[in-house]
Design an enzyme around this catalytic site. Structure first.
Site, PDB file in Angstrom:
ATOM      1  CD1 TRP A 162      -0.138  -1.572   3.097  1.00 35.66           C
ATOM      2  CD2 TRP A 162       0.677   0.506   3.301  1.00 35.66           C
ATOM      3  NE1 TRP A 162       0.675  -1.546   4.205  1.00 35.66           N
ATOM      4  CE2 TRP A 162       1.186  -0.286   4.358  1.00 35.66           C
ATOM      5  CE3 TRP A 162       1.055   1.863   3.229  1.00 35.66           C
ATOM      6  CZ2 TRP A 162       2.059   0.228   5.322  1.00 35.66           C
ATOM      7  CZ3 TRP A 162       1.919   2.364   4.187  1.00 35.66           C
ATOM      8  CH2 TRP A 162       2.414   1.548   5.209  1.00 35.66           C
ATOM      9  CE  LYS A 186      -3.139  -9.231  -2.614  1.00 37.71           C
ATOM     10  NZ  LYS A 186      -3.539  -7.948  -2.021  1.00 37.71           N
ATOM     11  CD  GLU A 262      12.702  -5.144  -5.475  1.00 35.61           C
ATOM     12  OE1 GLU A 262      13.280  -4.648  -4.484  1.00 35.61           O
ATOM     13  OE2 GLU A 262      13.257  -5.310  -6.570  1.00 35.61           O
ATOM     14  NE  ARG A 290      10.418   8.866  -2.160  1.00 35.05           N
ATOM     15  CZ  ARG A 290      10.807   7.678  -2.626  1.00 35.05           C
ATOM     16  NH1 ARG A 290      11.740   6.994  -2.027  1.00 35.05           N
ATOM     17  NH2 ARG A 290      10.277   7.202  -3.724  1.00 35.05           N
ATOM     18  CB  CYS A 296      11.109  -0.727   1.303  1.00 35.89           C
ATOM     19  SG  CYS A 296      11.211  -0.065  -0.354  1.00 35.89           S
ATOM     20  CD  GLU A 393      10.502  -2.145   6.836  1.00 34.23           C
ATOM     21  OE1 GLU A 393       9.906  -3.231   6.974  1.00 34.23           O
ATOM     22  OE2 GLU A 393      10.722  -1.631   5.728  1.00 34.23           O
TER      23      GLU A 393
END
Ligand code: NAP
Length: 489
Positions: A162, A186, A262, A290, A296, A393
């Site tokens: 998303w 998808k 990825e 950003r 990521c 993360e």
């Protein structure tokens, strides 16, 4: 709060249906899936909720269209992408509003993403006409020839996240179309509208029925596993978390699929004592803020030489503390909401964990009350070794700063993670710059710049950040098989 009329108007760009074999249809089960505005919590639209049968129909359409599409002239395939590039740019204002409504980022950031996303179509429009093979005399047999052909892999399955609802799609669709592959896409359930709008543009630009099929679903696992394990699928390309990527690689093993992954990042941002601090702070603002840190490639931790750490932290806190937080559609807003309550809870938890272990809050540190999932831009100093944010993360607007004393310590700290997507390095010493870049275990390095994304460059990670590259000369290779023909004349 009612959706304002301009906002309602842009929703027309995204047909709220499944796109299968060139037709817009409801799901076989007749169910729908609500799409929420993360800045208000309000439902923006209801889109079709696909069943496994719908997904299989989408794959059937892709498989049925494969041979004809592979036989289309490369230039014609490239021209479809080139037209779509033009149309996306012509409609950037509407598409940006649509993206901001469902994802939350500011209009300025949505426009930046759309320009980046369209660049993949521009780049791969050219690549379509430059797919090359080889021909040579056999090494030890002058009457024999070695002919090398590059052919499309075949029907692909794509799954996107998303956080960049358009660019993560065009990075896959662009090279697949250029190479002559058909696909089932998808998008994430939080942001399906942008992908539906993109499919409508590709249809308008002449992409034949069945080449791109889009399924939106509330239960991604149940509709995608049957496709990943179906013998008609030849490739899976996934962008998302490492955890989900790992399980999809396992599923892909059944049919020995080609995979591109990825996955997650944990980017270190290194500032050496000889860095241009103005540039480093500017780069940090981009690498951290950003997409509200939901990238990521976001700098997840700042490793700063002890001689400049205090100054760097103060300047970064001044800049981040001055950012205006609010709904992405409002003028002057620089930081939108996080995508949902769960994501904000993660950011809050990692911040609290760091503070409980002794971190100093230089600015921010708290959620913003009211509707929507906002969190203050936050800078944390004096991070302890055990703080979870160094390893996990955060995917939010939190910048933890840890000091180092020498180059070896900096590189070791940077590499102390299972992730390896990108790192950032600020130094004015060329020898140090090259030496550190060579030692960093990441697929990409931003050297004196806070952003690496570029359609003409190979994007991707090492270690548990992924497999394969998207964009650049390498991007199309992921969609081509190599066939060698041994010939005797
Ligand atoms: P996610 O939870 O892994 O979801 C990504 C996509 O996978 C969504 O479309 C999701 O569908 C789908 N999905 C989830 N579980 C699935 C399953 N069991 N089977 C099939 N599909 C499944 O990741 P996210 O939270 O959306 O995105 C954030 C992550 O993506 C971060 O870790 C970020 O670093 C990574 N990312 C990496 C890159 C890169 O280029 N390396 C770029 C952007 C983001 P639903 O919508 O239904 O959940």
């Amino acid at each position: 709060m009612a959706v304002a009329s301009q906002e309602r108007a842009v929703l027309r760009h995204a047909p709220p249906k499944l796109y299968i074999d060139g037709e817009w249809r409801d799901g076989a089960g007749g169910e729908t899936l609500g799409v929420e505005d993360p800045s208000t919590g309000e439902t923006l639209a209801e889109v079709a909720d696909a069943t496994p049968d719908d997904a299989r129909a989408a794959l059937g359409a892709a498989a049925g269209a494969q041979d004809d599409f592979a036989a289309m002239a490369p230039r014609e395939r490239g021209e479809i992408l080139r037209r779509a590039y033009e149309v996306i740019n012509e409609r950037v204002d509407d598409l940006a509003l649509l993206m901001t409504l469902e994802m939350g980022k500011t209009i300025t950031e949505s426009k930046q993403e759309i320009a980046y996303a369209a660049d993949f179509f521009h780049w791969f429009a050219g690549e379509a006409t430059r797919i090359e093979g080889g021909y040579k005399v056999a090494e030890k047999a002058p009457a024999q020839r070695v002919l090398v052909m590059r052919q499309p892999v075949g029907p692909c399955v794509f799954i996107t996240p998303w956080n960049f609802p358009m660019a993560m799609g065009t990075r896959k669709i662009g090279p697949a179309v250029a190479a002559g592959c058909t696909m089932v896409m998808k998008p994430a359930k939080q942001t399906p509208l942008t992908m539906l709008a993109l499919a409508a543009i590709l249809e308008e630009c002449g992409l034949p029925p069945g080449v791109l099929n889009v399924v939106t679903a509330s239960s991604s696992g149940s509709i995608m596993e049957p496709l990943i394990t179906d013998a008609r699928t030849r490739k899976l390309s996934f962008t998302g978390s490492t955890e989900v990527g790992r399980s999809l690689i396992e599923q892909s093993a059944q049919q020995v699929l080609r995979v591109s992954m990825e996955l997650g990042g944990n980017a270190p941002f290194l500032v050496f004592e000889d860095a241009d601090l103005d540039a480093a702070v500017q780069g940090a603002m981009i690498a951290k803020m950003r997409n509200t840190g939901e990238a990521c490639t976001a700098a997840n931790r700042f490793h700063v030489h002890e001689a400049v750490a205090e100054e760097f932290g103060r300047r970064l806190a001044d800049r981040m503390g001055a950012m205006k937080v609010g709904r992405g559609t409002q003028d002057g807003v620089e930081v939108g909401p996080l995508i949902d309550a769960d994501q904000r809870a993660v950011v809050e938890e990692l911040t609290r964990d760091a503070v409980s272990k002794g971190a100093l809050v230089l600015t921010g540190g708290e959620r913003v009350d009211g509707p929507g999932y906002f969190f203050q831009p936050t800078v944390l100093g004096d991070i302890a070794d055990g703080a979870r944010i160094l390893r996990e993360e955060a995917f939010g607007p939190v910048a933890p700063i840890k000091t180092f004393a020498g180059d070896d310590e900096a590189v070791q700290a940077a590499n102390a993670t299972e992730f390896g997507l990108v790192s950032y390095v600020y130094t004015q010493n060329l020898q140090r710059a090259i030496g550190v870049c060579e030692r960093l275990e990441t697929g990409m390095v931003g050297l004196n710049q806070g952003m690496v994304s570029n359609a003409g460059a190979p994007f991707g990670g090492v270690k548990q950040s992924g497999v394969g590259r998207e964009g650049g000369n390498e991007g199309i290779d992921e969609y081509l098989e190599t066939k060698y023909v041994a010939m005797t004349l």
